[in-house]
Design an enzyme around this catalytic site. Structure first.
Site, PDB file in Angstrom:
ATOM      1  N   ASN A 180      -2.018   2.214   5.768  1.00 11.25           N
ATOM      2  CA  ASN A 180      -1.134   1.089   5.421  1.00 11.25           C
ATOM      3  C   ASN A 180      -0.919   0.278   6.692  1.00 11.25           C
ATOM      4  O   ASN A 180      -0.745   0.865   7.762  1.00 11.25           O
ATOM      5  CB  ASN A 180       0.241   1.585   4.962  1.00 11.25           C
ATOM      6  CG  ASN A 180       0.189   2.278   3.616  1.00 11.25           C
ATOM      7  OD1 ASN A 180      -0.849   2.310   2.973  1.00 11.25           O
ATOM      8  ND2 ASN A 180       1.317   2.835   3.210  1.00 11.25           N
ATOM      9  N   GLY A 181      -0.877  -1.022   6.557  1.00  9.96           N
ATOM     10  CA  GLY A 181      -0.629  -1.857   7.741  1.00  9.96           C
ATOM     11  C   GLY A 181      -1.834  -2.727   8.055  1.00  9.96           C
ATOM     12  O   GLY A 181      -2.742  -2.882   7.227  1.00  9.96           O
ATOM     13  N   TRP A 206      -2.973  -2.654  -1.467  1.00 10.19           N
ATOM     14  CA  TRP A 206      -2.559  -4.037  -1.752  1.00 10.19           C
ATOM     15  C   TRP A 206      -3.342  -4.874  -0.751  1.00 10.19           C
ATOM     16  O   TRP A 206      -3.078  -4.832   0.443  1.00 10.19           O
ATOM     17  CB  TRP A 206      -1.055  -4.152  -1.545  1.00 10.19           C
ATOM     18  CG  TRP A 206      -0.432  -5.433  -2.027  1.00 10.19           C
ATOM     19  CD1 TRP A 206       0.044  -5.687  -3.276  1.00 10.19           C
ATOM     20  CD2 TRP A 206      -0.174  -6.605  -1.256  1.00 10.19           C
ATOM     21  NE1 TRP A 206       0.585  -6.955  -3.315  1.00 10.19           N
ATOM     22  CE2 TRP A 206       0.461  -7.535  -2.094  1.00 10.19           C
ATOM     23  CE3 TRP A 206      -0.424  -6.970   0.076  1.00 10.19           C
ATOM     24  CZ2 TRP A 206       0.848  -8.797  -1.669  1.00 10.19           C
ATOM     25  CZ3 TRP A 206      -0.034  -8.234   0.495  1.00 10.19           C
ATOM     26  CH2 TRP A 206       0.598  -9.128  -0.373  1.00 10.19           C
ATOM     27  N   CYS A 211       0.822  -1.206   0.000  1.00 15.45           N
ATOM     28  CA  CYS A 211       0.000   0.000   0.000  1.00 15.45           C
ATOM     29  C   CYS A 211       0.858   1.260   0.000  1.00 15.45           C
ATOM     30  O   CYS A 211       1.956   1.279   0.543  1.00 15.45           O
ATOM     31  CB  CYS A 211      -0.870   0.029   1.240  1.00 15.45           C
ATOM     32  SG  CYS A 211      -1.910  -1.406   1.413  1.00 15.45           S
ATOM     33  N   ARG A 256       5.344  -0.051  -5.986  1.00 14.34           N
ATOM     34  CA  ARG A 256       5.310  -0.833  -4.750  1.00 14.34           C
ATOM     35  C   ARG A 256       4.365  -2.029  -4.859  1.00 14.34           C
ATOM     36  O   ARG A 256       4.424  -2.932  -4.032  1.00 14.34           O
ATOM     37  CB  ARG A 256       4.846   0.066  -3.597  1.00 14.34           C
ATOM     38  CG  ARG A 256       5.784   1.216  -3.324  1.00 14.34           C
ATOM     39  CD  ARG A 256       5.150   2.195  -2.375  1.00 14.34           C
ATOM     40  NE  ARG A 256       4.899   1.614  -1.077  1.00 14.34           N
ATOM     41  CZ  ARG A 256       5.746   1.686  -0.054  1.00 14.34           C
ATOM     42  NH1 ARG A 256       6.875   2.324  -0.196  1.00 14.34           N
ATOM     43  NH2 ARG A 256       5.448   1.146   1.097  1.00 14.34           N
ATOM     44  N   GLU A 299      18.790 -17.092  -7.431  1.00 12.66           N
ATOM     45  CA  GLU A 299      18.392 -15.738  -7.812  1.00 12.66           C
ATOM     46  C   GLU A 299      17.906 -15.705  -9.269  1.00 12.66           C
ATOM     47  O   GLU A 299      16.916 -15.040  -9.592  1.00 12.66           O
ATOM     48  CB  GLU A 299      19.564 -14.778  -7.571  1.00 12.66           C
ATOM     49  CG  GLU A 299      19.359 -13.345  -8.018  1.00 12.66           C
ATOM     50  CD  GLU A 299      18.189 -12.627  -7.369  1.00 12.66           C
ATOM     51  OE1 GLU A 299      17.591 -13.141  -6.413  1.00 12.66           O
ATOM     52  OE2 GLU A 299      17.840 -11.544  -7.856  1.00 12.66           O
ATOM     53  N   LYS A 325       6.917  -4.375  -4.004  1.00 13.55           N
ATOM     54  CA  LYS A 325       8.331  -4.004  -3.915  1.00 13.55           C
ATOM     55  C   LYS A 325       8.807  -4.041  -2.471  1.00 13.55           C
ATOM     56  O   LYS A 325       9.908  -4.483  -2.176  1.00 13.55           O
ATOM     57  CB  LYS A 325       8.512  -2.593  -4.491  1.00 13.55           C
ATOM     58  CG  LYS A 325       9.936  -2.091  -4.481  1.00 13.55           C
ATOM     59  CD  LYS A 325      10.767  -2.833  -5.507  1.00 13.55           C
ATOM     60  CE  LYS A 325      12.248  -2.523  -5.410  1.00 13.55           C
ATOM     61  NZ  LYS A 325      13.049  -3.625  -5.962  1.00 13.55           N
ATOM     62  N   GLU A 360       9.390 -14.472 -10.899  1.00 10.52           N
ATOM     63  CA  GLU A 360       8.742 -13.220 -10.493  1.00 10.52           C
ATOM     64  C   GLU A 360       8.119 -12.483 -11.678  1.00 10.52           C
ATOM     65  O   GLU A 360       6.998 -12.005 -11.588  1.00 10.52           O
ATOM     66  CB  GLU A 360       9.776 -12.268  -9.856  1.00 10.52           C
ATOM     67  CG  GLU A 360      10.128 -12.567  -8.430  1.00 10.52           C
ATOM     68  CD  GLU A 360      11.172 -11.603  -7.880  1.00 10.52           C
ATOM     69  OE1 GLU A 360      10.989 -11.141  -6.750  1.00 10.52           O
ATOM     70  OE2 GLU A 360      12.162 -11.305  -8.573  1.00 10.52           O
ATOM     71  N   HIS A 405      19.223 -35.946  -7.141  1.00  7.97           N
ATOM     72  CA  HIS A 405      18.366 -36.402  -6.036  1.00  7.97           C
ATOM     73  C   HIS A 405      16.931 -35.903  -6.196  1.00  7.97           C
ATOM     74  O   HIS A 405      16.232 -35.688  -5.209  1.00  7.97           O
ATOM     75  CB  HIS A 405      18.951 -35.921  -4.710  1.00  7.97           C
ATOM     76  CG  HIS A 405      20.325 -36.454  -4.456  1.00  7.97           C
ATOM     77  ND1 HIS A 405      20.576 -37.783  -4.180  1.00  7.97           N
ATOM     78  CD2 HIS A 405      21.540 -35.856  -4.481  1.00  7.97           C
ATOM     79  CE1 HIS A 405      21.875 -37.965  -4.025  1.00  7.97           C
ATOM     80  NE2 HIS A 405      22.480 -36.810  -4.209  1.00  7.97           N
ATOM     81  N   LYS A 418      14.195 -14.544 -10.369  1.00 11.36           N
ATOM     82  CA  LYS A 418      13.939 -13.458 -11.324  1.00 11.36           C
ATOM     83  C   LYS A 418      12.939 -13.928 -12.371  1.00 11.36           C
ATOM     84  O   LYS A 418      11.987 -13.233 -12.699  1.00 11.36           O
ATOM     85  CB  LYS A 418      15.217 -13.002 -12.039  1.00 11.36           C
ATOM     86  CG  LYS A 418      16.180 -12.140 -11.275  1.00 11.36           C
ATOM     87  CD  LYS A 418      15.690 -10.762 -10.943  1.00 11.36           C
ATOM     88  CE  LYS A 418      14.899 -10.750  -9.693  1.00 11.36           C
ATOM     89  NZ  LYS A 418      15.481 -10.585  -8.425  1.00 11.36           N
TER      90      LYS A 418
END
Ligand code: G6P
Length: 608
Positions: free
Chosen positions: A100-101, A74, A2, A27, A481, A603, A488, A504, A485
């Site tokens: 927010n929160g 969000w 948010c 964000r 990573e 973000k 995402e 394995h 990427k």
């Protein structure tokens, strides 16, 4: 997550608020809204989806208002619908609030409000707060906000306006960042400086438990217990150019290409070549204190956690100090063991990630020294650590972290080299590492020139449903990573694995439809990795190899080779990750994905 922006001053608030919201889009959000104080009352517009939907709702009109608050949501409690979007208003439509929160005790508060004849319309925890403020409002808005917040458990950054209190915005913070922007005869409030950089670079960061009463000319800060605070105005060094695309199609591509510069900025002024030692004054630790460190716990989330893993390989091998790497979300809830001379190293781009912050705060309670490697200056983690090193990567807008990651790896390598020099590493060895560090930015430039070759490779694989990434040693976290990427931003399922572990489990998945990206650099495990490649090829898997320049042998054994220059072995992640960033980027573009704002991602994850 948010975003909040508020404006009060002589100008039209609407364009400032809408532009502010656009600056916060990166964000991650799923609905947005705005409330402005007009002559005849509150003007509220909300919309599910992107900000252009909100603009459509507003039509062509610019409302004649000089004060307002706006929000990107969000969703946490309740679906991302127009009804649930912020701002929320009280029953009479006189008070508007953005939040927010998470209000954790909202159920109890809801029952309290229902008992007091309040009608609750939405599924959100936020609506409860606006009614609670209304309940307490006997004349002074700041006092009402304070009284309401005294009943609240949870996290919040809020901004409130009221028809009965024209000329002021009340803002408050507990666990969710808020910053006041101090302009000429105008003030702003936002969850992120990016929303206000166009108007001012003078800011005041609110601390937890603080309430601000903001007018066009002034702002008063008190605590929730009504103790006056003297604000500290700081100047933000980020510029407007840094938060714009600068001719690139996407922020992510711009940020990938910024890496030579950001890496240079990360080492500038921090290398003492004569002594072969990095200078990291911000750590606030003397050499003998660094020498006394017996164990390092590194905690982070997401991409920063991958940088943490790389730091383990670097520090343990060179400095011989044991390093434990923990996901912050796990670390905060188990019973970690701390001994004397243990330190906690916190890695975070935003400096606001809720789990990382909480892990750090828990650890501080045990009297452990906490160091932060943070990008955003003035962020909560940066302010609450005992010392640390800024990444100097500049604002990172693309949700998928790229330049912050390489800066994290560079800075942890500086830290590792410093620790090693305090122990057994000689001046000459220190100089060798420094020499290699200095070359990294131009080597990254060289890899970036190969972007077209990587785009070519992407055309062959962008329709794949799965990818496997393999690496060993310090390049195993790079495989993680690379996979992160890709998943995402392109929504392709991708897994990173230590190359030898493939047999394995993941080997069962390999057939002609499984592209396998292998980091196969010329190092001690090169031959072993080549055997792993042979195992993939024997099962018709297609291999894209990241190899060391000059390794002609590998070309005949894989489907594609992307070369990276030679560097000091423990610095190779700084180079090997670059082709993986570009591969993910090109594939996502070919799949028509929203590269900078991938679905469901944020973000800065400021909730648990
Ligand atoms: C989110 C972001 C990631 C980031 C992670 C940790 O998931 O999308 O890119 O790596 O948070 O964030 P931090 O700001 O603490 O590095």
């Amino acid at each position: 997550m948010c975003g909040i922006v508020g404006y009060i001053g002589p100008k039209q608030a609407q364009p400032i608020l809408i532009n502010g919201l656009k600056r916060l889009e990166y964000r991650g959000y799923d609905s947005s809204g705005i409330a402005m104080l007009a002559e005849n009352g509150l003007m509220v517009a909300k919309s599910a989806g992107k900000i252009n939907r909100l603009e459509e709702t507003l039509g062509n009109a610019i409302y004649d208002c000089n004060q307002g608050i706006a929000h990107t949501r969000w969703a946490t409690h309740g679906e991302p619908t127009q009804l649930n979007a912020h701002p929320h208003t009280d029953a009479e439509g006189k008070i508007a609030l953005v939040h927010n929160g998470i209000i954790e005790n909202y159920r109890t508060l809801k029952e309290f409000l229902i008992r007091n004849n309040f009608d609750i319309k939405t599924d959100t925890d936020t609506e409860i707060l606006v009614h609670l403020i209304r309940y307490h409002c006997k004349g002074n808005l700041t006092e009402a906000v304070r009284a309401a917040l005294n009943q609240v458990e949870g996290t919040y950054g809020i901004a409130v306006i009221s028809v009965n209190h024209p000329g002021e915005i009340v803002a408050a913070r507990m666990g969710s960042p808020l910053v006041i922007g101090n302009g000429e005869h105008e003030n702003l409030v936002a969850s992120d400086v990016a929303a206000m950089l166009e108007h001012t670079n003078k800011v005041v960061y609110l601390d937890d438990g603080e309430v601000a009463t903001i007018t066009a000319e002034n702002f008063d800060i008190t605590t929730i217990q009504n103790i006056k605070i003297t604000p500290k105005i700081q100047e933000v060094s980020w510029t407007l150019d840094e938060i714009e695309k600068g001719g690139y199609d996407h922020f992510m591509l711009k940020e990938i290409h910024e890496q030579p510069t950001t890496l240079r900025n990360g080492i500038r002024g921090r290398l003492n070549w004569e002594e072969g030692i990095p200078i990291l004054g911000g750590l606030n630790l003397q050499y003998d204190e660094l020498r006394d460190i017996k164990r390092i716990i590194v905690t982070a989330c997401g991409t920063s956690w991958h940088a943490a893993l790389i730091s383990k390989y670097f520090i343990e091998e060179l400095a011989r100090v044991p390093v434990v790497v923990e996901y912050a979300s796990e670390f905060r809830y188990h019973a970690p063991i701390f001994d004397k001379n243990n330190i906690l190293l916190v890695i975070s781009q935003s400096g606001e990630t809720a789990d990382t912050l909480a892990a750090m705060q828990e650890t501080k309670k045990h009297g452990v020294t906490v160091l932060g490697l943070v990008n955003v200056v003035g962020s909560t983690i940066a302010r609450e650590t005992d010392g640390g090193v800024y990444l100097h990567a500049g604002p990172e807008i693309g949700v998928a972290s790229t330049k912050a990651f390489t800066s994290q790896v560079m800075v942890t390598s500086l830290f590792g080299t410093l620790l090693a020099r305090m122990r057994n590493l000689s001046v000459l060895q220190g100089q060798e590492i420094i020499d290699n560090m200095i070359k990294i930015p131009s080597q990254v430039e060289q890899i970036l020139k190969g972007s077209d070759q990587i785009r070519e490779i992407a055309t062959e694989y962008y329709k794949a449903n799965n990818f496997l990434y393999l690496g060993r040693g310090i390049n195993f976290p790079v495989a993680l990573e690379g996979a992160l990427k890709l998943k995402e931003i392109s929504y392709i399922h991708a897994e990173g694995y230590p190359a030898a572990e493939m047999k394995h489990g993941p080997i069962a998945l390999i057939d002609e439809n499984m592209p396998v990206v292998v980091i196969a650099l010329k190092d001690a495990v090169y031959d072993k990795v080549m055997s792993n490649i042979a195992e993939v090829r024997a099962r018709k898997g297609r291999v894209i190899a990241i190899a060391t320049e000059g390794d002609t042998e590998i070309a005949g054994r894989v489907n594609h080779v992307i070369y990276v220059p030679k560097t000091y072995r423990l610095l190779t992640p700084l180079l090997s990750v670059i082709p993986l960033q570009l591969l993910a980027y090109h594939i996502a573009v070919m799949r028509g994905c929203s590269v900078d704002q991938p679905r469901n991602l944020a973000k800065s994850v400021t909730v648990e």
